[in-house]
Design an enzyme around this catalytic site. Sequence first.
Site, PDB file in Angstrom:
ATOM      1  N   LEU A 221       1.092  -1.656   0.272  1.00 21.44           N
ATOM      2  CA  LEU A 221       0.123  -0.472  -0.116  1.00 21.44           C
ATOM      3  C   LEU A 221       1.183   1.341   0.461  1.00 21.44           C
ATOM      4  CD1 LEU A 221      -1.101  -2.480   1.896  1.00 21.44           C
ATOM      5  CD2 LEU A 221      -3.098  -0.835   3.053  1.00 21.44           C
TER       6      LEU A 221
ATOM      7  N   GLY B  18       1.271   4.403   4.686  1.00 16.14           N
ATOM      8  CA  GLY B  18       2.100   3.434   3.495  1.00 16.14           C
ATOM      9  C   GLY B  18       2.461   2.127   4.193  1.00 16.14           C
ATOM     10  N   SER B  19       2.422   1.197   4.412  1.00 17.54           N
ATOM     11  CA  SER B  19       2.890  -0.468   4.271  1.00 17.54           C
ATOM     12  C   SER B  19       1.701  -1.844   3.797  1.00 17.54           C
ATOM     13  CB  SER B  19       1.191  -0.074   6.215  1.00 17.54           C
ATOM     14  OG  SER B  19      -0.062  -0.576   5.337  1.00 17.54           O
ATOM     15  N   ARG B  20       2.087  -2.543   4.008  1.00 17.97           N
ATOM     16  CA  ARG B  20       2.438  -4.090   3.568  1.00 17.97           C
ATOM     17  C   ARG B  20       1.182  -4.478   4.535  1.00 17.97           C
ATOM     18  NH1 ARG B  20       6.214  -6.948   0.869  1.00 17.97           N
ATOM     19  NH2 ARG B  20       6.043  -9.203   0.690  1.00 17.97           N
TER      20      ARG B  20
END
Length: 216
Positions: free
Chosen positions: A96, A183-185
């Site tokens: 993301l 912002g990530s996964r």
Amino acid sequence: MVLIAREGFPFIGAGILLTALAWLASQYLSSLFLYPWVALALLTAFVVYFFRDPERSAPDIPGAIISAADGRVVAIDQLENDEDLAAPAVRVSIFLSIFDVHVNRIPIAGSVDHVERRSGAFGVAYSSIASTTNEQSVIAISNDSTRLVIKQIVGILARRICCYLSVGDRVRLGERFGLIRFGSRVDHILPLQTELHVQLGQRVRAGETVIGVHKG
């Protein structure tokens, strides 16, 4: 209709307050305050955009596993023996960016049987090692035919995981269950029998895109 995630209210409120103060300063103190006023107004607008929470409708497909996150598929890996499923599995990883919707949604209807917060690093979420080394929230959901694991994983900018779930919760397909900022996964650990419906590089939408169909 597009809503705003509740986690965004303090940030948006602070942005509006600072923007208003900068505008007042530009009117009564110095016109130089117009520059921070514009900057703060733009930043506040972006924060509103980041915390957007659009309504979604999950497709009615028997056995479907729906994406838990918006973003891009950055990895599809076969795991010989996943520690959380305690069985061979396939991992579908979604990255993301700060421009994606960050509200996470339930991939299958069922019951939450495991919730765990694991400490770790704050490395680049796009990297494959983030799945094992970064700080994360691990959620297992099961029903009569399927058990899977979802991992909310932090990145360099993502320093806060919000997860609303507890063990024993009954959850519905497409229901909101958390958020990561900024912002990530998100990893989907699926049974090996899952018939995948996504490919590397594909963009997906939480609560709508079918990741796969369980064929167990």
